[in-house]
Design a protein around this motif. Structure first.
Motif, PDB file in Angstrom:
ATOM      1  N   VAL A   1       0.841  -1.200   0.000  1.00 30.01           N
ATOM      2  CA  VAL A   1       0.000   0.000   0.000  1.00 30.01           C
ATOM      3  C   VAL A   1       0.876   1.251   0.000  1.00 30.01           C
ATOM      4  O   VAL A   1       0.614   2.209  -0.722  1.00 30.01           O
ATOM      5  CB  VAL A   1      -0.958  -0.011   1.213  1.00 30.01           C
ATOM      6  N   ARG A   2       1.951   1.212   0.768  1.00 30.11           N
ATOM      7  CA  ARG A   2       2.863   2.356   0.791  1.00 30.11           C
ATOM      8  C   ARG A   2       3.433   2.609  -0.606  1.00 30.11           C
ATOM      9  O   ARG A   2       3.468   3.756  -1.089  1.00 30.11           O
ATOM     10  CB  ARG A   2       3.998   2.114   1.788  1.00 30.11           C
ATOM     11  N   GLY A   3       3.815   1.517  -1.273  1.00 29.03           N
ATOM     12  CA  GLY A   3       4.346   1.645  -2.630  1.00 29.03           C
ATOM     13  C   GLY A   3       3.315   2.206  -3.594  1.00 29.03           C
ATOM     14  O   GLY A   3       3.598   3.117  -4.388  1.00 29.03           O
ATOM     15  N   ALA A   4       2.105   1.674  -3.494  1.00 28.37           N
ATOM     16  CA  ALA A   4       1.033   2.142  -4.388  1.00 28.37           C
ATOM     17  C   ALA A   4       0.724   3.614  -4.134  1.00 28.37           C
ATOM     18  O   ALA A   4       0.487   4.376  -5.070  1.00 28.37           O
ATOM     19  CB  ALA A   4      -0.221   1.287  -4.193  1.00 28.37           C
ATOM     20  N   CYS A   5       0.729   4.022  -2.863  1.00 28.23           N
ATOM     21  CA  CYS A   5       0.478   5.426  -2.532  1.00 28.23           C
ATOM     22  C   CYS A   5       1.529   6.318  -3.187  1.00 28.23           C
ATOM     23  O   CYS A   5       1.207   7.392  -3.702  1.00 28.23           O
ATOM     24  CB  CYS A   5       0.505   5.633  -1.018  1.00 28.23           C
ATOM     25  N   GLU A   6       2.782   5.864  -3.167  1.00 30.86           N
ATOM     26  CA  GLU A   6       3.842   6.674  -3.785  1.00 30.86           C
ATOM     27  C   GLU A   6       3.616   6.805  -5.288  1.00 30.86           C
ATOM     28  O   GLU A   6       3.707   7.903  -5.848  1.00 30.86           O
ATOM     29  CB  GLU A   6       5.216   6.081  -3.470  1.00 30.86           C
ATOM     30  N   ILE A   7       3.276   5.672  -5.919  1.00 38.41           N
ATOM     31  CA  ILE A   7       3.039   5.709  -7.373  1.00 38.41           C
ATOM     32  C   ILE A   7       1.852   6.615  -7.709  1.00 38.41           C
ATOM     33  O   ILE A   7       1.881   7.393  -8.656  1.00 38.41           O
ATOM     34  CB  ILE A   7       2.783   4.278  -7.895  1.00 38.41           C
ATOM     35  N   LEU A   8       0.774   6.508  -6.891  1.00 36.48           N
ATOM     36  CA  LEU A   8      -0.449   7.266  -7.169  1.00 36.48           C
ATOM     37  C   LEU A   8      -0.382   8.699  -6.627  1.00 36.48           C
ATOM     38  O   LEU A   8      -1.288   9.499  -6.877  1.00 36.48           O
ATOM     39  CB  LEU A   8      -1.666   6.549  -6.561  1.00 36.48           C
ATOM     40  N   GLY A   9       0.658   8.992  -5.884  1.00 38.41           N
ATOM     41  CA  GLY A   9       0.780  10.337  -5.318  1.00 38.41           C
ATOM     42  C   GLY A   9      -0.234  10.611  -4.212  1.00 38.41           C
ATOM     43  O   GLY A   9      -0.748  11.726  -4.082  1.00 38.41           O
ATOM     44  N   LEU A  10      -0.548   9.573  -3.432  1.00 34.00           N
ATOM     45  CA  LEU A  10      -1.547   9.735  -2.369  1.00 34.00           C
ATOM     46  C   LEU A  10      -0.890   9.598  -1.004  1.00 34.00           C
ATOM     47  O   LEU A  10       0.046   8.823  -0.827  1.00 34.00           O
ATOM     48  CB  LEU A  10      -2.631   8.654  -2.501  1.00 34.00           C
ATOM     49  N   ASP A  11      -1.391  10.343  -0.036  1.00 34.80           N
ATOM     50  CA  ASP A  11      -0.930  10.223   1.339  1.00 34.80           C
ATOM     51  C   ASP A  11      -1.857   9.232   2.046  1.00 34.80           C
ATOM     52  O   ASP A  11      -3.069   9.470   2.122  1.00 34.80           O
ATOM     53  CB  ASP A  11      -1.006  11.608   2.001  1.00 34.80           C
TER      54      ASP A  11
END
Lengths: 354, 354
Positions: free
Chosen positions: B271-281
């Motif tokens: 989830v942390r990785g996906a948040c970085e890719i999607l630009g989400l906090d």
């Protein structure tokens, strides 16, 4: 959709997919297809006694008190119409469902599904109207939710209201209590709501303004229940599907016959004319401020008098009776004396009427 | 629309029409604009104490018993996603709102708004999933309603659920009970739901499958309440707007500060990785099986142990504390030691996430 398709191994859909591969407008019309959806899809899935009573709301016993619990989503188009709007309608619809359970409303919820681009002022007006309607029956809107969907994924505004009510002791309203000899009353003229909405939607002009009957029935219902509560066997508001569908449902649920007298059913002249032009039978047209009361014969006169004393019952009438013949069926004696079966609404007569 | 325009003479809309002439997606996002809608439009209109508590549900006293009453509409897209679907989500969302009031669910309502053309099989699957979810928490779906709108006026299926629950004696959950010294706990990793839905919607492929945390919290909540009920001051499920928005609301309502420790907040690696890719906090991403508990310091250890004993709390953690400083604000000590203000979500981060 391959995601869920591959995982699913349970039973198959009980609605014949070959006949109804997709949801049709008529599945929401309050008639035969709505009934099929309820009987074949929802009831077997959610199986429980409160739901199976097929009431306008569920009746729940919690710590020794009887609560009524009801929900309705409003998708009416247009949002504002003569005699009301989606906000007042959303309050009336749910408080009326509670009243039809013999319950006094305690609180309402409001769930908004808004389409991106809805004029903020339309939301504001609808909310003001909801509050005015709620205040008129002295019930607070105690909890809410708002969702917004992208432009094109909704249609302006949908409102869901759920309601919680308290059923006083001595009141026991249930379709199954209809029994031969009972008298069927209505508090006034039929088809006003549906015809008012249709006439705006279709841009029809009539000499007389047609106005929805949308109104809260709590007060008139309790003026009856307070007087002869135990003699009131069934209450039902004939909304979608109209008087014909509501009485068909009751006849089926109670296993009795119901007989109507056509000449006794109040229909306004302007509405009758509009129905003829639109090719609609007023018996199937939605009402939002009317209720059917099925009462013991000894109470009929008192109930009629009480209705007529109330501003929402001045045109009240005895329109029929419950009979032992033709169980499950609704029959009507016509103006010229013939007796005919009045079926449930089949197909979709008036979409988005509530 | 000229009809209602000409009649209306009441007060004007309190949302500045020049800034917000129409409803925007962000008005449903659970952040700042949702809050503005609630505070300026809904609260003044519907004014009543139960609503003003701004709880996940209303708490009503009826004949000496305390009932919780809650509603939520679900407009999630897609209807079926990894770890759940609109049906199970509609049950979890509402039973969780009741649990956040400290109430055991008694009954649910289900209001369907279907779009003409919805595959009948999708409706069937969603209904089966609702029932399975309801059965898992032993709460019946007691009343319902179905509306159908024309093709293009909806988006497949929207479901509203309202819920009724009973609050046991000794339980008193309210945002206003948060006080300096209290400990903030969460039952596991954050952002799983929002990221799972986004990854399906955007067609993203990650090495690890991302699954929604959608789950009913009644059992884990009552395992805590049964043990230290009076020490549990606030419960809140951080759905739309995420942990950051939920804690901001609580800080504002209680007039206290809240301080988080970033390193203690559980976030899955994928989830942390996906948040970085999607630009989400991840602090702003929706959860559907997580809850924040704010408890007296003397109970914190017991609550943490009870959470960790439960299948839905194995990654539970103490993530922060309530402080007297900076009332109304949420601050977070970052990995590298700095303290920064964490604001409410502004704008729409993830539309149609629930």
């Amino acid at each position: 959709m391959s995601h869920h398709m591959s995982e699913y191994t349970g039973p198959q859909c009980p609605i014949p997919i070959s006949d109804y591969p997709t949801v049709m407008l008529a599945h929401g019309g309050g008639g035969r297809l709505t009934q099929m959806l309820i009987e074949r899809l929802f009831l077997p899935a959610f199986a429980n006694p409160a739901l199976e009573a097929l009431h306008d709301g569920a009746i729940l016993e919690v710590n020794g008190i009887r609560l009524a619990f009801s929900t309705d989503s409003f998708t009416i188009s247009p949002l504002f119409f003569p005699g009301g709007d989606i906000g007042s309608l959303a309050v009336h619809g749910t408080v009326n469902d509670l009243a039809m359970c013999g319950a006094r409303p305690v609180g309402l919820s409001a769930g908004f599904i808004l389409e991106e681009g809805l004029p903020m002022d339309d939301l504001w007006r609808a909310v003001q109207s909801m509050q005015a309607a709620a205040q008129a029956v002295d019930v607070p809107i105690v909890t809410g939710d708002t969702k917004v969907v992208e432009r094109g994924s909704g249609d302006g505004m949908f409102i869901n209201t759920a309601g919680l009510g308290l059923i006083p002791e001595g009141v026991c309203i249930s379709a199954t209590r209809a029994r031969p000899g009972d008298v069927v009353l209505i508090n006034g003229s039929i088809a006003d709501h549906g015809i008012a909405v249709m006439s705006v939607r279709e841009g029809l002009e009539f000499e007389t303004a047609l106005t929805s009957d949308s109104a809260p029935l709590v007060d008139v219902v309790f003026s009856i229940l307070d007087q002869v509560g135990e003699q009131v066997h069934v209450l039902r508001d004939p909304t979608r599907g109209g008087v014909a569908s509501a009485l068909n449902e009751i006849a089926a649920q109670a296993g009795v016959g119901i007989r109507l007298e056509e000449t006794r059913i109040p229909v306004g002249e302007a509405v009758r004319g509009a129905c003829e032009i639109l090719g609609l039978d007023p018996l199937y047209v939605a009402n939002e401020g009317k209720f059917l009361a099925i009462v013991g014969p000894e109470a009929a006169e008192a109930v009629l008098a009480t209705m007529r004393d109330h501003p929402l019952g001045q045109q009240a009438a005895v329109i029929g009776e419950v009979v032992a013949d033709h169980p499950g069926k609704l029959l009507m004696r016509s103006r010229i004396g013939g007796l005919r079966v009045v079926d449930m609404l089949s197909g979709e007569q008036l979409p988005r009427i509530c």
